[in-house]
Design a protein around this motif. Structure first.
Motif, PDB file in Angstrom:
ATOM      1  N   UNK A  56     -48.173 -19.889 -23.953  1.00  0.00           N
ATOM      2  CA  UNK A  56     -49.520 -19.357 -23.752  1.00  0.00           C
ATOM      3  C   UNK A  56     -50.449 -20.423 -23.208  1.00  0.00           C
ATOM      4  N   UNK A  57     -50.229 -21.640 -23.677  1.00  0.00           N
ATOM      5  CA  UNK A  57     -51.116 -22.732 -23.266  1.00  0.00           C
ATOM      6  C   UNK A  57     -51.061 -22.935 -21.751  1.00  0.00           C
ATOM      7  N   UNK A  94     -51.152 -20.779 -19.559  1.00  0.00           N
ATOM      8  CA  UNK A  94     -52.115 -19.904 -18.885  1.00  0.00           C
ATOM      9  C   UNK A  94     -53.551 -20.185 -19.285  1.00  0.00           C
ATOM     10  N   UNK A  95     -53.715 -20.995 -20.329  1.00  0.00           N
ATOM     11  CA  UNK A  95     -55.074 -21.242 -20.831  1.00  0.00           C
ATOM     12  C   UNK A  95     -55.522 -22.622 -20.376  1.00  0.00           C
ATOM     13  N   UNK A  96     -56.821 -22.890 -20.449  1.00  0.00           N
ATOM     14  CA  UNK A  96     -57.286 -24.239 -20.123  1.00  0.00           C
ATOM     15  C   UNK A  96     -56.583 -25.257 -21.022  1.00  0.00           C
ATOM     16  N   UNK A 146     -50.301  -4.949 -24.321  1.00  0.00           N
ATOM     17  CA  UNK A 146     -51.366  -5.819 -23.809  1.00  0.00           C
ATOM     18  C   UNK A 146     -50.910  -6.613 -22.596  1.00  0.00           C
ATOM     19  N   UNK A 147     -49.616  -6.951 -22.578  1.00  0.00           N
ATOM     20  CA  UNK A 147     -49.111  -7.741 -21.453  1.00  0.00           C
ATOM     21  C   UNK A 147     -48.897  -6.888 -20.222  1.00  0.00           C
ATOM     22  N   UNK A 148     -48.827  -5.580 -20.447  1.00  0.00           N
ATOM     23  CA  UNK A 148     -48.565  -4.667 -19.352  1.00  0.00           C
ATOM     24  C   UNK A 148     -49.727  -4.714 -18.349  1.00  0.00           C
ATOM     25  N   UNK A 149     -49.428  -5.042 -17.141  1.00  0.00           N
ATOM     26  CA  UNK A 149     -50.477  -5.059 -16.124  1.00  0.00           C
ATOM     27  C   UNK A 149     -51.418  -6.235 -16.224  1.00  0.00           C
ATOM     28  N   UNK A 150     -51.027  -7.239 -17.000  1.00  0.00           N
ATOM     29  CA  UNK A 150     -51.894  -8.414 -17.152  1.00  0.00           C
ATOM     30  C   UNK A 150     -51.655  -9.389 -15.994  1.00  0.00           C
ATOM     31  N   UNK A 151     -52.724  -9.786 -15.344  1.00  0.00           N
ATOM     32  CA  UNK A 151     -52.588 -10.761 -14.262  1.00  0.00           C
ATOM     33  C   UNK A 151     -53.427 -11.975 -14.576  1.00  0.00           C
ATOM     34  N   UNK A 152     -52.791 -13.106 -14.693  1.00  0.00           N
ATOM     35  CA  UNK A 152     -53.516 -14.338 -14.973  1.00  0.00           C
ATOM     36  C   UNK A 152     -53.335 -15.280 -13.796  1.00  0.00           C
ATOM     37  N   UNK A 153     -54.362 -16.024 -13.478  1.00  0.00           N
ATOM     38  CA  UNK A 153     -54.201 -17.002 -12.402  1.00  0.00           C
ATOM     39  C   UNK A 153     -53.205 -18.082 -12.818  1.00  0.00           C
ATOM     40  N   UNK A 171     -43.781 -12.530 -22.338  1.00  0.00           N
ATOM     41  CA  UNK A 171     -44.772 -13.551 -22.039  1.00  0.00           C
ATOM     42  C   UNK A 171     -44.224 -14.482 -20.958  1.00  0.00           C
ATOM     43  N   UNK A 175     -57.945 -20.859 -28.309  1.00  0.00           N
ATOM     44  CA  UNK A 175     -56.750 -21.638 -28.669  1.00  0.00           C
ATOM     45  C   UNK A 175     -56.919 -22.408 -29.975  1.00  0.00           C
ATOM     46  N   UNK A 191     -52.490 -14.330 -30.014  1.00  0.00           N
ATOM     47  CA  UNK A 191     -52.309 -15.177 -28.830  1.00  0.00           C
ATOM     48  C   UNK A 191     -52.348 -14.339 -27.550  1.00  0.00           C
ATOM     49  N   UNK A 192     -51.627 -13.233 -27.572  1.00  0.00           N
ATOM     50  CA  UNK A 192     -51.592 -12.383 -26.388  1.00  0.00           C
ATOM     51  C   UNK A 192     -52.954 -11.741 -26.170  1.00  0.00           C
ATOM     52  N   UNK A 250     -54.866 -14.183 -24.349  1.00  0.00           N
ATOM     53  CA  UNK A 250     -54.506 -14.210 -22.923  1.00  0.00           C
ATOM     54  C   UNK A 250     -55.153 -13.054 -22.188  1.00  0.00           C
ATOM     55  N   UNK A 251     -55.078 -11.900 -22.827  1.00  0.00           N
ATOM     56  CA  UNK A 251     -55.649 -10.699 -22.209  1.00  0.00           C
ATOM     57  C   UNK A 251     -57.167 -10.879 -22.025  1.00  0.00           C
ATOM     58  N   UNK A 266     -58.755 -13.622 -21.744  1.00  0.00           N
ATOM     59  CA  UNK A 266     -58.968 -14.594 -20.668  1.00  0.00           C
ATOM     60  C   UNK A 266     -58.851 -13.923 -19.307  1.00  0.00           C
ATOM     61  N   UNK A 267     -57.859 -13.024 -19.179  1.00  0.00           N
ATOM     62  CA  UNK A 267     -57.678 -12.344 -17.900  1.00  0.00           C
ATOM     63  C   UNK A 267     -58.834 -11.400 -17.616  1.00  0.00           C
ATOM     64  N   UNK A 308     -62.192 -18.298 -22.015  1.00  0.00           N
ATOM     65  CA  UNK A 308     -61.451 -18.174 -23.275  1.00  0.00           C
ATOM     66  C   UNK A 308     -62.364 -18.329 -24.484  1.00  0.00           C
TER      67      UNK A 308
END
Lengths: 945, 113
Positions: free
Chosen positions: A669-670, A672-674, A762-769, A917, B26, B87-88, B91-92, B94-95, B100
């Protein structure tokens, strides 16, 4: 049973008008009348029995554990009220047929009226105080709908809201009072409450009970200072006003006074509160009624005044006063209902209710005028009419009152004054409307007599006024006697209703009132001007302003607590928990128990120091997320060592495998996160949080120490003793999980599966840079998968799976089991994802993990259901020893099947979470395609910076 | 040893709560994990500290309390599921929100105070 039927008839009747509405308005009206008509017949039929002094009961258990039973009684008081409710209800039904314009739904009005009738009958016939309150609340709700019948009018809505707010608040007070009474008496049954009257009056909380019950009664009966809702309820259709605000709803309050009289009356508290409230209300209402230009407004204030009079009579507390009060309830209901109906007719025919415009109606509708004038004279208390009789009794009781010592002259004086006002406003009603020149600017001109049957109800009521006024002993006397007997019991006075008592003081008071009233009316012009100057205020505006004010305050308080910041909520929650637990700890006389503390071991101390350093380091370094994560994993490892040290190998294994999975997950997860947490908390916030966190930690530490020093007897003996014989396994922890407490475990794996499915959604259709570089600007390594790792992982996989099978199989008798085996399998598979990439794994393992997780739960549940087929309850386990060739004797338990379910769920859920994930990197788009890596799941290797 | 265990639980709780009160997702998840350790240990030691015992019938002479162990075992697995869920969720968020922060925005209060 009859009693229940009487109540239920209007309830069933409420549905009929909707079915018959299409057949025409007249049929609708007749069909609506069927239920009440039968109820009326039943009531009259039981009258002779009641006159004999018997009380009819009907008992039905409803919620006995709460003391709430559907117990009904029909005594003299209930009978009298019941006849008023049903009788006037029927007349209103007939009247409404002609009053309501074809645009309005007749069926809706009839249905509400009958619901209301049901609730009122319920109030007067309840033999259980809580049941009475249930019906009481129904009247509040239905009256809200009735007052707001014309829901498109703003005034009607506001009036309805005001009535509901006031009577609803009173209802809450009444409930509180009833609960207190129940605490003293031990029952809500009326009989028990009446019998315990002395006990209640002697109790220290009697004043509280009295005030609460009286608040209920006073709000309902529009007593000062709660009178303001009644005039605004006049926005209701006139049939509703005639019914609710003359005969029924407002009478529910005085009924309550009568009903609770045996239990609560006879004290100074009662005398002063009830008498003075009644007196103030009577004068206030009478005074204001004179100055209302609205026809219905005049009647509304007059109703307030008469209700005050009745309340005052109950307050006097002498037997004769109570009888007079009950008598006046009957009289007021008859003449006021007919006056409301007459006012409705005039409104209906002229299009206005303003008495400054309506004049000289005598010429246009003599029939209506005659009836209305007789009723108005009854209201003024003119001889030969019913109002005169009860008013004489009132004057006479006011004269005989000695409770006030030297101030006793106040009552007769004020009573005469109220009588004087009541004559004046009655004179106004007669003179202003029917004479006084010609009508001015009527919206409908010329007015004429209403339809024939619209007057019939008025005729019947006015006829009753005359009959009761002229021959009281032949008409009303038995009802009155039965009702008074029900209230007074043994104190029943000897009395005689007579028209002529000789020339005595009450008669002189009546004459003074009449002469003064007429004189006052003749001086009205000056008085009106005076009233306009002094006393013009709009209660509705005041009420609305106060409502708005309380809304603003509520909003302000909400804003203080709920400022849309989750961070703030979290702090508030923790602060509350710390404060609540701290308060409880503070109050403990002795926190620590007698058990001595065991000696410190050097190795444990070292581990503890590492853990503490790890935890504090996680906090201190939390701005650098990766470093914090690594320190966190140190803490997790030490925790599993603690489990090892204190004899919990199962926990240690679980913790260890969960630790691995959690850290991998967090790293994933990290990505995708700052990578860094900005330092945005100011000094004030940091110190606040340190205080909160410190308090929470110290509290937990103290509780732990307190717990550990207390003597302890466990309930585990049972499990230790029965594990082998009952569950067929030596590992007690595992047997508890899959056997003794199998149902809990089933719940837990269900939660696990739900969480996994939720994550999938929640992950379905999730787009992260996709980040191209880590927190310090270094590019991610382009080398996707280190070959050595990939090769090693592939070799390790079968070994790891073997280990997991081993752990699973031994679980019943040695450390292990489904949970741990599932996690080990999960770790082995994840290693393949890490080493070889998502795509590689997907080619080889085409499982849909959500199905795996769900089928695990299903296996476990089916195992439980299986025991039904053998005639045992859900999840009963069985085991046996079997001899398998080559392997030898093997023990197989049904709990093992259950454990397979647990195993499958854990594998499915873990993989669902991690694999999806991991796949995110493939589905996410990159902001800068040029700098992004090949779309393999190489993000899994970014752990090494 | 009891004192040491109490200290460990106190430190884990304090650190967990402090991180829970941060504004970014986080650290909150890290805090949640620390708090979970503390709570699990607390439940575990409610069966008292029993070194050198066992929960296997027929092994050893002294038995440890198996009930807290069974409780904690499922608690560990469930808290893993919850950590993953949060966690997810992070992420969601954030998206969807582009940052965040738990409130979905950088609050003025954070910057000023």
């Amino acid at each position: 049973m009859t009693l229940l039927i009487i109540i239920l008839l209007p309830l069933i009747g409420a549905a009929i008008p909707f079915m018959t509405e299409r057949m025409g308005r007249t049929i609708c009206a007749y069909s609506a009348a069927i239920g009440p008509l039968i109820a009326l017949g039943l009531l009259i039929g039981s009258a002779p029995t009641i006159f004999n002094g018997t009380i009819l009961y009907s008992q039905l258990s409803w919620l006995p554990s709460l003391g709430l039973n559907l117990n009904l009684r029909l005594d003299g008081l209930s009978l009298m009220f019941g006849l008023l409710i049903v009788g006037i209800g029927l007349l209103v039904t007939l009247y409404a047929r002609y009053y309501l314009s074809p645009r309005d739904s007749l069926a809706k009005l009839y249905a509400l009226l009958q619901l209301f009738m049901m609730a009122m009958l319920g109030i007067v016939m309840s033999d259980n105080l809580m049941l009475l309150i249930v019906f009481w609340e129904i009247t509040s709700l239905v009256s809200f709908l009735l007052i707001g019948y014309w829901s498109n009018q703003s005034d009607a809505r506001k009036g309805a809201r005001m009535a509901l707010a006031v009577t609803g608040a009173g209802g809450l007070c009444l409930i509180a009072g009833a609960l207190l009474i129940e605490r003293i008496v031990g029952s809500f049954e009326m009989g028990a409450i009446f019998a315990a009257g002395d006990e209640i009056r002697a109790h220290s909380s009697y004043p509280v009970i009295l005030i609460l019950v009286l608040l209920g009664a006073f709000t309902k009966s529009a007593q000062f200072p709660f009178q303001f809702w009644l005039p605004h309820a006049m926005n209701a259709p006139t049939p509703v006003s005639a019914y609710l605000h003359s005969a029924t709803m407002v009478k529910a309050g005085v009924f309550l006074l009568a009903r609770m009289y045996p239990a609560l009356a006879g004290t100074d508290w009662w005398f002063y509160i009830v008498t003075f409230t009644g007196m103030t209300t009577m004068l206030f209402g009478a005074y204001n009624a004179l100055f209302k230009h609205d026809l219905k407004g005049l009647l509304a204030y007059s109703t307030i005044s008469h209700l005050g009079l009745i309340t005052m009579l109950f307050g006097f507390g002498t037997p004769l006063a109570v009888a007079a009060g009950i008598f006046h309830i009957i009289n007021h209901a008859t003449f006021k209902a007919s006056l409301f109906m007459a006012a409705g007719i005039i409104d209906h025919e002229t299009g206005t209710r303003d008495m400054r415009k309506i004049n000289g109606m005598w010429k246009y509708m003599p029939h209506t005028a005659l009836l209305a004038m007789v009723a108005a004279l009854a209201m003024a208390g003119v001889p030969l009419l019913n109002g005169f009789l009860s008013k004489e009794m009132f004057f006479s009781e006011a004269l005989h009152l000695e409770s006030m010592g030297m101030f006793s002259w106040v009552f007769p004086l004020l009573a005469t004054l109220a009588g004087l006002f009541s004559v004046a406003y009655s004179a106004r009603f007669i003179h202003d409307v029917f004479f006084n020149g010609e009508p001015i600017d009527l919206p409908k001109f010329p007015p004429h007599e209403p339809p024939r049957y619209m007057i019939v109800p008025v005729e019947i009521l006015v006829g009753l006024c005359l009959l009761v006024g002229i021959v009281p002993n032949l008409t009303v006397a038995p009802f009155l006697e039965a009702a008074s007997l029900a209230v007074l019991g043994e104190q029943m006075p000897e009395y005689h209703i007579a028209i002529w008592h000789g020339l005595n003081l009450p008669l002189i008071m009546s004459f003074i009132a009449m002469a003064g009233g007429v004189l006052m009316y003749s001086q009205r012009k000056g008085l009106f001007a005076f009233y306009e100057r002094k006393y013009r205020h709009d209660e509705k505006a005041v009420f609305e302003a106060r409502v708005q004010f309380s809304v603003r305050i509520a909003q302000h308080i909400t804003d203080l607590v709920q400022n849309n910041s989750l961070q703030r909520y979290m702090a508030l929650l923790i602060a509350t928990a710390v404060a609540a637990i701290g308060y409880a700890l503070w109050g403990m006389p002795q926190l620590f128990g007698p058990i001595a503390i065991t000696e410190l071991e050097p190795v444990s101390l070292l581990c503890a120091v590492i853990l503490i350093v790890g935890a504090l380091g996680t906090v201190l370094l939390h701005h650098n997320r990766l470093a914090a994560l690594l320190l966190l994993s140190v803490v997790g490892l030490i925790v599993s060592l603690i489990f090892v040290r204190y004899s919990a190998p199962d926990l240690a294994l679980t913790q260890l495998s969960v630790e691995v999975v959690t850290i991998v997950l967090l790293m994933l997860a990290l990505y995708f996160l700052p990578q860094l947490t900005p330092n945005e908390s100011g000094g004030k916030r940091v110190s606040r949080d340190i205080v909160l966190a410190g308090a929470a930690g110290i509290g937990m530490g103290l509780i732990t120490l307190a717990m550990l020093t207390q003597p302890f007897t466990s309930i585990s003996e049972y499990y230790l003793a029965n594990s082998v014989s009952g569950g067929g396994g030596a590992n007690v922890v595992n047997v508890i999980l899959v056997d003794f407490r199998g149902f809990d475990t089933l719940g837990e794996i269900t939660v696990l599966a739900i969480a996994a499915v939720g994550i999938y959604a929640m992950l379905n259709g999730l787009h992260l840079p996709l980040p191209g570089a880590d927190g310090e600007g270094r590019r991610w390594d382009k080398e996707p998968h280190p070959p050595i790792l990939a090769v090693m992982a592939r070799i390790l996989l079968p070994l790891a799976l073997l280990v997991s099978v081993f752990i699973f199989l031994r679980g019943h008798n040695a450390p292990g089991g489904g949970f741990i085996a599932g996690l080990v399998t999960g770790v082995a598979l994840i290693l393949q994802y890490v080493a070889s990439g998502t795509g590689w794994m997907q080619e080889r393992l085409r499982w849909r993990y959500r199905r795996v997780a769900v089928s695990g739960v299903l296996i476990a549940a089916l195992t439980g259901i299986g025991s039904w087929f053998f005639g045992y309850p859900f999840l009963t386990s069985a085991f046996g020893h079997f001899n398998i060739p080559l392997i030898g004797e093997v023990e197989i338990a049904s709990a093992m099947m259950f454990d397979i379910g647990v195993y499958t769920t854990v594998v499915g859920a873990t993989m669902l979470i991690l694999a999806h994930l991991g796949r995110l990197a493939q589905t996410s788009h990159s902001p800068r395609p040029a700098t992004s890596m090949p779309y393999r799941s190489n993000e899994l290797t970014k752990g090494e910076p | 040893m009891e004192l040491l265990m109490a200290t460990v639980i106190a430190v884990l709780t304090s650190c967990g709560v402090y991180l829970l009160l941060r504004g970014r997702t986080f650290p909150i998840i890290l805090g949640l994990t620390l708090l979970t350790y503390g709570v699990n240990l607390f439940i575990f030691v409610s069966g008292r500290l029993s070194p050198g015992s066992s929960t296997i019938i027929g092994v050893g002479e002294q038995y440890a309390d198996p009930i807290p162990q069974a409780l904690v075992l499922t608690a560990i697995v469930i808290s893993f599921a919850m950590t993953a869920f949060v966690l997810v969720l992070a992420l969601r968020a954030r998206a969807e929100l582009g940052n965040d922060h738990v409130d979905g925005r950088i609050s003025v209060e954070d910057v000023n105070s």
